[in-house]
Design a protein around this motif. Structure first.
Motif, PDB file in Angstrom:
ATOM      1  N   PRO A 112      80.349  -3.068  25.537  1.00 31.25           N
ATOM      2  CA  PRO A 112      79.985  -4.295  26.681  1.00 31.25           C
ATOM      3  C   PRO A 112      80.776  -4.137  27.920  1.00 31.25           C
ATOM      4  CG  PRO A 112      81.155  -5.455  25.089  1.00 31.25           C
ATOM      5  CD  PRO A 112      81.096  -3.968  24.609  1.00 31.25           C
ATOM      6  N   THR A 113      80.259  -4.475  29.267  1.00 31.66           N
ATOM      7  CA  THR A 113      80.898  -4.653  30.348  1.00 31.66           C
ATOM      8  C   THR A 113      80.060  -5.845  31.018  1.00 31.66           C
ATOM      9  OG1 THR A 113      81.663  -3.833  32.629  1.00 31.66           O
ATOM     10  CG2 THR A 113      79.664  -2.893  31.746  1.00 31.66           C
ATOM     11  N   VAL A 114      81.061  -6.726  31.454  1.00 30.61           N
ATOM     12  CA  VAL A 114      80.199  -8.034  31.980  1.00 30.61           C
ATOM     13  C   VAL A 114      80.824  -8.140  33.510  1.00 30.61           C
ATOM     14  CG1 VAL A 114      80.092 -10.536  31.846  1.00 30.61           C
ATOM     15  CG2 VAL A 114      80.156  -9.093  29.617  1.00 30.61           C
ATOM     16  N   PHE A 115      79.647  -8.517  34.143  1.00 37.98           N
ATOM     17  CA  PHE A 115      80.097  -8.688  35.602  1.00 37.98           C
ATOM     18  C   PHE A 115      79.270 -10.116  36.103  1.00 37.98           C
ATOM     19  CE2 PHE A 115      77.961  -8.299  39.726  1.00 37.98           C
ATOM     20  CZ  PHE A 115      79.332  -8.162  40.710  1.00 37.98           C
ATOM     21  N   ILE A 116      80.185 -10.803  37.028  1.00 39.93           N
ATOM     22  CA  ILE A 116      79.697 -12.117  37.424  1.00 39.93           C
ATOM     23  C   ILE A 116      79.260 -11.852  38.997  1.00 39.93           C
ATOM     24  CG2 ILE A 116      80.105 -14.765  37.720  1.00 39.93           C
ATOM     25  CD1 ILE A 116      81.890 -14.455  35.099  1.00 39.93           C
ATOM     26  N   ASP A 117      78.147 -12.053  39.368  1.00 45.02           N
ATOM     27  CA  ASP A 117      78.192 -11.872  40.629  1.00 45.02           C
ATOM     28  C   ASP A 117      78.265 -13.050  41.629  1.00 45.02           C
ATOM     29  OD1 ASP A 117      76.833 -10.270  42.763  1.00 45.02           O
ATOM     30  OD2 ASP A 117      74.949 -10.102  42.233  1.00 45.02           O
ATOM     31  N   ASP A 118      78.105 -12.784  43.072  1.00 44.49           N
ATOM     32  CA  ASP A 118      78.221 -13.698  43.951  1.00 44.49           C
ATOM     33  C   ASP A 118      77.685 -15.020  43.921  1.00 44.49           C
ATOM     34  OD1 ASP A 118      80.221 -11.910  45.006  1.00 44.49           O
ATOM     35  OD2 ASP A 118      78.910 -11.181  46.470  1.00 44.49           O
ATOM     36  N   ASP A 119      76.077 -14.971  43.325  1.00 42.05           N
ATOM     37  CA  ASP A 119      75.663 -16.196  42.922  1.00 42.05           C
ATOM     38  C   ASP A 119      75.770 -16.719  41.816  1.00 42.05           C
ATOM     39  OD1 ASP A 119      74.404 -14.247  41.527  1.00 42.05           O
ATOM     40  OD2 ASP A 119      72.463 -14.276  42.099  1.00 42.05           O
ATOM     41  N   LYS A 120      76.941 -16.230  41.054  1.00 43.37           N
ATOM     42  CA  LYS A 120      77.290 -16.914  39.633  1.00 43.37           C
ATOM     43  C   LYS A 120      76.592 -16.240  38.548  1.00 43.37           C
ATOM     44  CE  LYS A 120      80.529 -19.007  42.035  1.00 43.37           C
ATOM     45  NZ  LYS A 120      81.830 -18.233  42.104  1.00 43.37           N
ATOM     46  N   GLN A 121      75.521 -15.573  38.708  1.00 45.81           N
ATOM     47  CA  GLN A 121      74.634 -15.153  37.834  1.00 45.81           C
ATOM     48  C   GLN A 121      75.520 -13.915  37.004  1.00 45.81           C
ATOM     49  OE1 GLN A 121      71.438 -15.510  36.188  1.00 45.81           O
ATOM     50  NE2 GLN A 121      72.756 -14.366  34.876  1.00 45.81           N
ATOM     51  N   ALA A 122      75.754 -13.836  35.583  1.00 43.91           N
ATOM     52  CA  ALA A 122      76.562 -13.026  34.833  1.00 43.91           C
ATOM     53  C   ALA A 122      75.616 -12.155  34.387  1.00 43.91           C
ATOM     54  CB  ALA A 122      77.173 -13.658  33.962  1.00 43.91           C
ATOM     55  N   TYR A 123      75.947 -10.836  34.304  1.00 47.34           N
ATOM     56  CA  TYR A 123      75.275  -9.571  33.589  1.00 47.34           C
ATOM     57  C   TYR A 123      75.955  -8.795  32.667  1.00 47.34           C
ATOM     58  CZ  TYR A 123      72.448  -9.919  37.838  1.00 47.34           C
ATOM     59  OH  TYR A 123      71.408 -10.763  39.004  1.00 47.34           O
ATOM     60  N   MET A 124      75.591  -8.464  31.721  1.00 47.06           N
ATOM     61  CA  MET A 124      76.107  -7.566  30.515  1.00 47.06           C
ATOM     62  C   MET A 124      75.334  -6.280  30.472  1.00 47.06           C
ATOM     63  SD  MET A 124      77.431  -8.348  26.439  1.00 47.06           S
ATOM     64  CE  MET A 124      75.730  -8.280  25.959  1.00 47.06           C
ATOM     65  N   TYR A 125      76.048  -5.366  30.511  1.00 45.31           N
ATOM     66  CA  TYR A 125      75.534  -3.756  30.516  1.00 45.31           C
ATOM     67  C   TYR A 125      76.411  -3.204  29.077  1.00 45.31           C
ATOM     68  CZ  TYR A 125      73.271  -3.254  34.895  1.00 45.31           C
ATOM     69  OH  TYR A 125      72.416  -3.432  35.881  1.00 45.31           O
ATOM     70  N   TRP A 126      75.796  -2.475  28.402  1.00 44.71           N
ATOM     71  CA  TRP A 126      76.301  -1.835  27.193  1.00 44.71           C
ATOM     72  C   TRP A 126      75.416  -0.645  26.892  1.00 44.71           C
ATOM     73  CZ3 TRP A 126      72.838  -5.932  27.069  1.00 44.71           C
ATOM     74  CH2 TRP A 126      71.881  -5.771  26.173  1.00 44.71           C
ATOM     75  N   GLY A 127      76.068   0.117  25.729  1.00 38.27           N
ATOM     76  CA  GLY A 127      75.147   0.933  25.026  1.00 38.27           C
ATOM     77  C   GLY A 127      75.664   2.473  24.842  1.00 38.27           C
ATOM     78  N   ASN A 128      75.383   2.796  23.708  1.00 38.00           N
ATOM     79  CA  ASN A 128      75.785   4.325  23.585  1.00 38.00           C
ATOM     80  C   ASN A 128      74.254   5.245  23.275  1.00 38.00           C
ATOM     81  OD1 ASN A 128      75.404   6.517  21.111  1.00 38.00           O
ATOM     82  ND2 ASN A 128      77.752   6.601  22.033  1.00 38.00           N
TER      83      ASN A 128
END
Length: 309
Positions: free
Chosen positions: A154-170
């Motif tokens: 998993p990688t997690v990023f919080i955008d400027d509008d405070k929305q958080a996103y998680m990307y992941w996967g093999n």
């Protein structure tokens, strides 16, 4: 384990030399860069991973690294079993959320396979505890691939509008929006496959451009390639290879951060004595951008980066 400093006479790669470490995830908090890592303990003769826990290091000059030892393991999670795969810690609302990949026991919530959990702490070095008492992602939630280890890294990023996103996967890349509490999903899971994608995504934003950097097939596994997009969810434009194969390891893993006016690219290779694909070591080199925001090829060095103040 007692805290300690690793004190080299000058910067050098690999940066952590007392134990074998992998899957680097840097985090800047106040004036300190914290590095969250995996831990390889396989013997020289073994041909599979042994990764019992996650460790933390920190630096204020990119040369001297403070060792906090083991700070989290799959045993922290009552639902988990198996190894400690790639993980990333992020800061939000006064707390530190460590998103980890491991495997799930067979129970009423999952029949096993890879899973993603979340640990939380009030401090960047812990102590950490299971934030929700269950996995955030289980294998049954993603059905696009038949293998049981697709829900990792998993990688997690919080955008400027405070929305958080998680990307992941093999094998394929998945993403989802997270609620403000960082422990619940707030969108359907979307699956896609960037060119040559294998695993280990790292999501971040620089200026107005979003970057998705990942371990890839390249001309042979694993290299580091990347895409860019105008938003955190795409559409993603393939940009090419930025890191060729690393010495003595068929895997590598990106971790990217800006610190004290410079950009840094963390990765792992197998160059420590007795090292290899299952006994990896973390390195860092400077990263540079072109005027259009594209990333210049990473130059792997043994000298490492210059100290910063």
């Amino acid at each position: 384990m007692a805290l300690g400093f690793y004190l080299p006479s000058q910067a050098q790669n690999p940066i952590i030399r007392a134990v074998f470490t992998a899957d680097p995830a840097p985090l800047v908090y106040r004036d300190t860069l914290f590095l969250y890592t995996g831990h390889d303990t396989a013997s020289v003769k073994e041909t599979n991973y042994k990764m019992p826990d996650w460790r933390i290091y920190s630096t204020t000059d990119m040369v001297h690294w403070k060792d906090y030892g083991v700070r989290l393991s799959p045993r922290t999670f009552a639902w988990a079993t198996g190894d400690a795969y790639a993980a990333q810690c992020v800061y939000r609302n006064g707390k530190f959320y460590w998103f980890v990949a491991t495997f799930h026991k067979k129970d009423e919530n999952s029949q096993g396979g890879s899973a993603i959990g979340v640990a939380v702490s009030d401090r960047p070095t812990g102590p950490f505890k299971d934030a929700i008492g269950k996995a955030l992602i289980v294998n049954e939630m993603t059905k696009d691939l038949p293998h049981s280890w697709d829900d990792i890294d998993p990688t997690v990023f919080i955008d400027d509008d405070k929305q958080a996103y998680m990307y992941w996967g093999n094998g394929s890349c998945k993403w989802v929006k997270l609620k403000d509490n960082m422990t619940e999903l707030t969108s359907p899971i979307t699956t896609f496959k960037p060119k040559n994608y294998i695993e280990g995504p790292w999501l971040y934003k620089r200026k107005k451009l979003y970057y998705l950097v990942y371990a890839s097939a390249g001309t042979k596994p694993e290299m580091i390639e990347y895409c860019t997009a105008p938003t955190a969810t795409g559409p993603w434009t393939y940009r090419g290879i930025i890191q060729e194969n690393v010495p003595n390891s068929f895997t590598t893993h990106p971790g990217i951060i800006d610190y004290k006016g410079k950009s840094y690219f963390f990765y792992h290779n197998g160059t420590l004595p007795t090292g290899g694909s299952y006994r990896r070591s973390i390195c860092v080199d400077e990263m540079h951008y072109n005027a259009d925001g594209t990333i210049q090829p990473i130059v792997q060095t043994t000298k490492g980066v210059a100290p910063v103040k």
